[in-house]
Scaffold this motif. Structure first.
Motif, PDB file in Angstrom:
ATOM      1  N   ALA A 112       0.806  -1.226   0.000  1.00 33.67           N
ATOM      2  CA  ALA A 112       0.000   0.000   0.000  1.00 33.67           C
ATOM      3  C   ALA A 112       0.840   1.277   0.000  1.00 33.67           C
ATOM      4  O   ALA A 112       0.347   2.343  -0.356  1.00 33.67           O
ATOM      5  N   LEU A 113       2.091   1.185   0.379  1.00 34.85           N
ATOM      6  CA  LEU A 113       2.910   2.389   0.532  1.00 34.85           C
ATOM      7  C   LEU A 113       3.212   3.114  -0.778  1.00 34.85           C
ATOM      8  O   LEU A 113       3.161   4.349  -0.810  1.00 34.85           O
TER       9      LEU A 113
ATOM     10  N   ALA B 255       1.344  10.081  -4.156  1.00 32.02           N
ATOM     11  CA  ALA B 255       0.596  11.306  -3.888  1.00 32.02           C
ATOM     12  C   ALA B 255       1.500  12.406  -3.324  1.00 32.02           C
ATOM     13  O   ALA B 255       1.161  13.583  -3.379  1.00 32.02           O
ATOM     14  N   GLN B 256       2.643  12.034  -2.781  1.00 31.68           N
ATOM     15  CA  GLN B 256       3.584  12.996  -2.187  1.00 31.68           C
ATOM     16  C   GLN B 256       4.882  13.069  -2.981  1.00 31.68           C
ATOM     17  O   GLN B 256       5.915  13.477  -2.458  1.00 31.68           O
ATOM     18  N   GLU B 257       4.832  12.711  -4.245  1.00 35.44           N
ATOM     19  CA  GLU B 257       6.039  12.587  -5.061  1.00 35.44           C
ATOM     20  C   GLU B 257       6.912  13.839  -5.030  1.00 35.44           C
ATOM     21  O   GLU B 257       8.126  13.750  -4.914  1.00 35.44           O
ATOM     22  N   GLN B 258       6.303  15.012  -5.114  1.00 38.98           N
ATOM     23  CA  GLN B 258       7.091  16.242  -5.160  1.00 38.98           C
ATOM     24  C   GLN B 258       7.768  16.562  -3.834  1.00 38.98           C
ATOM     25  O   GLN B 258       8.748  17.302  -3.802  1.00 38.98           O
ATOM     26  N   SER B 259       7.263  16.010  -2.753  1.00 35.97           N
ATOM     27  CA  SER B 259       7.865  16.292  -1.445  1.00 35.97           C
ATOM     28  C   SER B 259       8.435  15.024  -0.805  1.00 35.97           C
ATOM     29  O   SER B 259       8.608  14.973   0.410  1.00 35.97           O
ATOM     30  N   LEU B 260       8.761  14.032  -1.611  1.00 30.93           N
ATOM     31  CA  LEU B 260       9.243  12.751  -1.082  1.00 30.93           C
ATOM     32  C   LEU B 260      10.514  12.913  -0.243  1.00 30.93           C
ATOM     33  O   LEU B 260      10.646  12.300   0.807  1.00 30.93           O
ATOM     34  N   SER B 261      11.423  13.763  -0.673  1.00 30.02           N
ATOM     35  CA  SER B 261      12.649  13.987   0.115  1.00 30.02           C
ATOM     36  C   SER B 261      12.310  14.525   1.495  1.00 30.02           C
ATOM     37  O   SER B 261      12.878  14.094   2.498  1.00 30.02           O
TER      38      SER B 261
END
Length: 117
Positions: A10-11, A17-23
């Motif tokens: 599920a992760l 959904a948070q790809e742009q803020s993954l870091s």
């Protein structure tokens, strides 16, 4: 740097959904894991668990954020003053403001219990 890991099923959907803020997600998550719980609370869940245990007024008045969390709050505060928060940081800042409000109310009530007028 490219990094490959195996994730629970599920992760990946949640991370997409948070790809742009993954870091930032990874950095904040690591900070939460590394923070020492003995030196103060490190996040919202710890404060809620602490309050759910019905602490004494003295324990409430002694409640402080961990050094790691305080550094994060200080960093966000500086960016807030400079009006340079990202949308994710703005949301986190608003959460910290609300948490501080709740803690302030708890401390005020604890103080009144210890010092009745």
């Amino acid at each position: 740097m490219k990094f490959t890991i195996d994730l629970p099923e599920a992760l990946p959907t949640r991370l997409n959904a948070q790809e742009q803020s993954l870091s930032q997600v990874l950095e904040v998550g690591l900070d939460e894991l590394i923070a020492s719980p003995q030196t103060g609370f490190t996040g919202f869940a710890e404060v809620l668990e602490f309050l759910a245990n019905l602490p004494t007024p003295e324990e409430i008045l002694a409640l402080r954020p961990s050094e790691t969390l305080q550094a994060q709050i200080d960093q966000l505060s500086e960016k807030h003053k400079a009006e340079s928060l990202t949308p994710q940081e703005k949301h986190l800042w608003q959460q910290y403001e609300y948490l501080e409000h709740v803690i302030s109310m708890a401390k005020a009530k604890a103080y009144l219990k210890l010092n009745p007028q």
